[in-house]
Design an enzyme around this catalytic site. Structure first.
Site, PDB file in Angstrom:
ATOM      1  N   CYS A 106       5.602  -8.285  -0.611  1.00  8.64           N
ATOM      2  CA  CYS A 106       5.406  -8.387  -2.069  1.00  8.64           C
ATOM      3  C   CYS A 106       4.367  -9.446  -2.364  1.00  8.64           C
ATOM      4  CB  CYS A 106       6.683  -8.821  -2.771  1.00  8.64           C
ATOM      5  SG  CYS A 106       8.048  -7.786  -2.408  1.00  8.64           S
ATOM      6  N   GLU A 161      -0.238  -1.903  -6.970  1.00 11.30           N
ATOM      7  CA  GLU A 161       0.220  -2.376  -5.668  1.00 11.30           C
ATOM      8  C   GLU A 161       0.038  -1.267  -4.624  1.00 11.30           C
ATOM      9  OE1 GLU A 161       4.447  -3.258  -5.123  1.00 11.30           O
ATOM     10  OE2 GLU A 161       3.849  -5.161  -4.238  1.00 11.30           O
TER      11      GLU A 161
HETATM   12  C1  UN1 Z   1       8.592 -10.175   0.180  1.00  9.15           C
HETATM   13  O1  UN1 Z   1       7.521  -9.732   0.559  1.00  9.15           O
HETATM   14  O2  UN1 Z   1       9.306  -9.529  -0.592  1.00  9.15           O
HETATM   15  O3  UN1 Z   1       6.613 -15.603   0.955  1.00  9.15           O
HETATM   16  C2  UN1 Z   1       9.144 -11.465   0.658  1.00  9.15           C
HETATM   17  C3  UN1 Z   1       6.620 -14.750   1.845  1.00  9.15           C
HETATM   18  C4  UN1 Z   1       7.906 -14.530   2.602  1.00  9.15           C
HETATM   19  C5  UN1 Z   1       8.807 -13.627   1.835  1.00  9.15           C
HETATM   20  C6  UN1 Z   1       8.169 -12.359   1.337  1.00  9.15           C
HETATM   21  N1  UN1 Z   1       8.543 -15.803   2.832  1.00  9.15           N
HETATM   22  O4  UN1 Z   1       5.631 -14.107   2.136  1.00  9.15           O
END
Ligand code: UN1
Length: 500
Positions: free
Chosen positions: A289, A390
């Site tokens: 994400c 996205e």
């Molecule tokens: C996600 O992609 O939903 O900050 C979580 C980050 C990781 C968590 C990602 N510690 O990229």
């Protein structure tokens, strides 16, 4: 490459502390995205299983809430220790079911271990406030109370870390949990539930129900006795969950995607920026994400940055993540791959310039998995779909700008608001940027990924609905504030009236 034998071919739901075998269920193969091989089978449960899990959770929660929080925390501490002991095994299974390279899988398991010890500490805090009452001989305080039975719905891209962000605060705060993991990555749920069982968590406090969102997820969202839904996943599904929970006045915490950018100003350390972009755009094959999918670059350094990125992208070895020399693993499945391919066509049609990658890898060693070449577009414009939507793959678009102010504006003009980053050596710009970037997470001189668990994780606008995962803020999702007044005056004192 040694691969652990996965013990239970057919996974079982974990309800009321029992692993429920059920041959009447439909099962779906769990596929290793690196080579297309089935590594286990996941049951597709039904509403009936959710009902059963909720019933067990309701009974268990009442007793669990009466155990002092520091004692509850001791179980989490044990969970953290067991995860630590099994880190290598968990990481290998994670790579096999999700595809992320082993180094990153270890990082994700570590994130879960960190969360266990952090939330175990929270068992001795769970701070409320004491505050003076407006009346004499009266004591006032606020305390956190558990909500009851909570539902967590977790994605395939961080199958263990995100589950720990949600389940650990819920459990330490005295709730019982119904957990629906993604069907693509059920093995982490299986392993974590086994760890909880060994750590001595009472039966029914954690229940795992495997299955699809449309059956198990919906049954959870609609169940009157599940009072909180915490979801990480797509924006469409999140909106649907929010409106259904709204109807039932159910608390809902959503974390849904991003369109994260790295800003590179003309005074940036370009080598450092290149490293930050490569790591946050192509790590986890862009399936975070928080992944960087836009680079907003000052036109004075655009050419230099493009050149250095293309050079370095040559060194990104692609393949099965169990091979320690591999830097970029596979894409989760054929649908994910197709979506990325579609966006490449969209970008080209919109007039962005494709200067590296842009294709599915089909040679011999890739043909059984789902692999996409790290991809770079340049001269993308703010309003193009590849700059707004996205993609969830290893695709980055460079958007040239003329000033710091324009860079901030371009960063903010998207639907999402999860993470952003700026590379500059100018201290004034650092502070102005951390104020003006409208995302929930801001990085200075680092890429857009790599959030630490003791800080709040989540975003603004289309990324969420105002709640946060992890950090102490996660406790707000899984607790209700209770205001408690103790009058020890021995007489009736009326607030707001007996003020003299
Ligand atoms: C996600 O992609 O939903 O900050 C979580 C980050 C990781 C968590 C990602 N510690 O990229």
């Amino acid at each position: 490459m040694t691969q652990p034998v996965i013990q239970d071919e057919k996974l079982k739901n974990f309800i009321e502390g029992i692993w429920k075998a059920d041959d009447s269920k439909t099962y779906r193969d769990v596929i290793n995205p690196a080579n297309g091989k089935a590594i286990a089978q996941v049951p597709l449960s039904t509403k009936k299983d959710v009902d059963e899990a909720v019933q067990s959770a309701r009974a268990a929660q009442k007793k669990w809430a009466l155990i002092p929080a520091p004692r509850r925390a001791e179980i989490l501490f044990r969970v953290g220790q067991l995860m630590k002991e099994r880190k290598e095994k968990l990481s290998t299974i994670l790579t096999m079911e999700n595809g992320k390279v082993l180094e990153e899988a270890r990082g994700e398991v570590q994130e879960g271990i960190d969360m266990a010890f952090y939330m175990a500490g929270e068992g001795r805090r769970l701070f409320g406030h004491t505050t003076p009452s407006e009346l004499g001989d009266k004591f006032a305080m606020s305390v956190r109370a558990p909500v009851g039975v909570v539902g967590i719905i977790t994605p395939w891209n961080f199958p263990i870390a995100i589950a720990t962000w949600k389940s650990f605060p819920a459990i330490v705060a005295g709730n019982a949990v119904i957990w629906k993991p993604a069907t693509e990555t059920p093995l982490m749920a299986f392993e974590l539930a086994k760890i909880f069982e060994e750590a001595g968590l009472p039966s029914g406090v954690l229940n795992v129900v495997f299955g699809t969102g449309s059956e198990v997820g919906e049954a959870m969202v609609d169940h009157d006795d599940i009072r909180v839904i915490s979801f990480t996943g797509s924006n469409d599904i999140g909106r649907n969950i929010a409106s259904r929970c709204g109807q039932k006045l159910k608390k809902v915490s959503l974390e849904m995607g991003g369109k994260n950018a790295v800003i590179v100003l003309d005074d940036a350390d370009i080598d450092l920026a290149v490293e930050g972009i490569l790591w946050s755009a192509f790590g986890t094959s862009g399936q975070r994400c928080t992944a960087c999918s836009r680079v907003i670059v000052h036109e004075r350094v655009k050419h230099q940055l493009e050149k250095r990125l293309i050079e370095e992208m040559e060194n990104l070895t692609i393949g099965d993540g169990l091979d320690e020399s591999v830097k970029v693993g596979p894409i989760i499945n054929a649908q994910g791959l197709e979506k990325i391919r579609r966006y490449i066509q969209i970008g080209q049609k919109e007039g962005a310039k494709l200067i590296k990658g842009g294709y599915v890898l089909e040679r011999e060693q890739y043909k059984d998995g789902h692999y996409f070449a790290p991809t770079l577009f340049t001269d993308a414009a703010l309003n193009m779909r590849i700059s707004q939507e996205e993609i969830f793959g290893p695709v980055v678009s460079l958007i040239p700008v003329k000033s710091f102010e324009e860079a901030i504006a371009v960063n903010n003009q998207v639907e999402f608001g999860l993470s952003s980053s700026i590379f500059t050596q100018n201290a004034n710009r650092v502070f102005a940027a951390q104020r003006d970037l409208d995302t929930g997470i801001v990085y200075v001189n680092a890429g857009t990924t790599g959030a630490e668990i003791h800080l709040p994780f989540g975003g603004t606008k289309g990324t969420g609905n105002g709640h946060r995962d992890s950090g102490v803020a996660a406790l707000d999702v899984f607790t209700e504030w209770k205001a408690v007044y103790v009058d020890y005056s021995g007489k009736l004192q009326r607030a707001q009236i007996d003020t003299e």
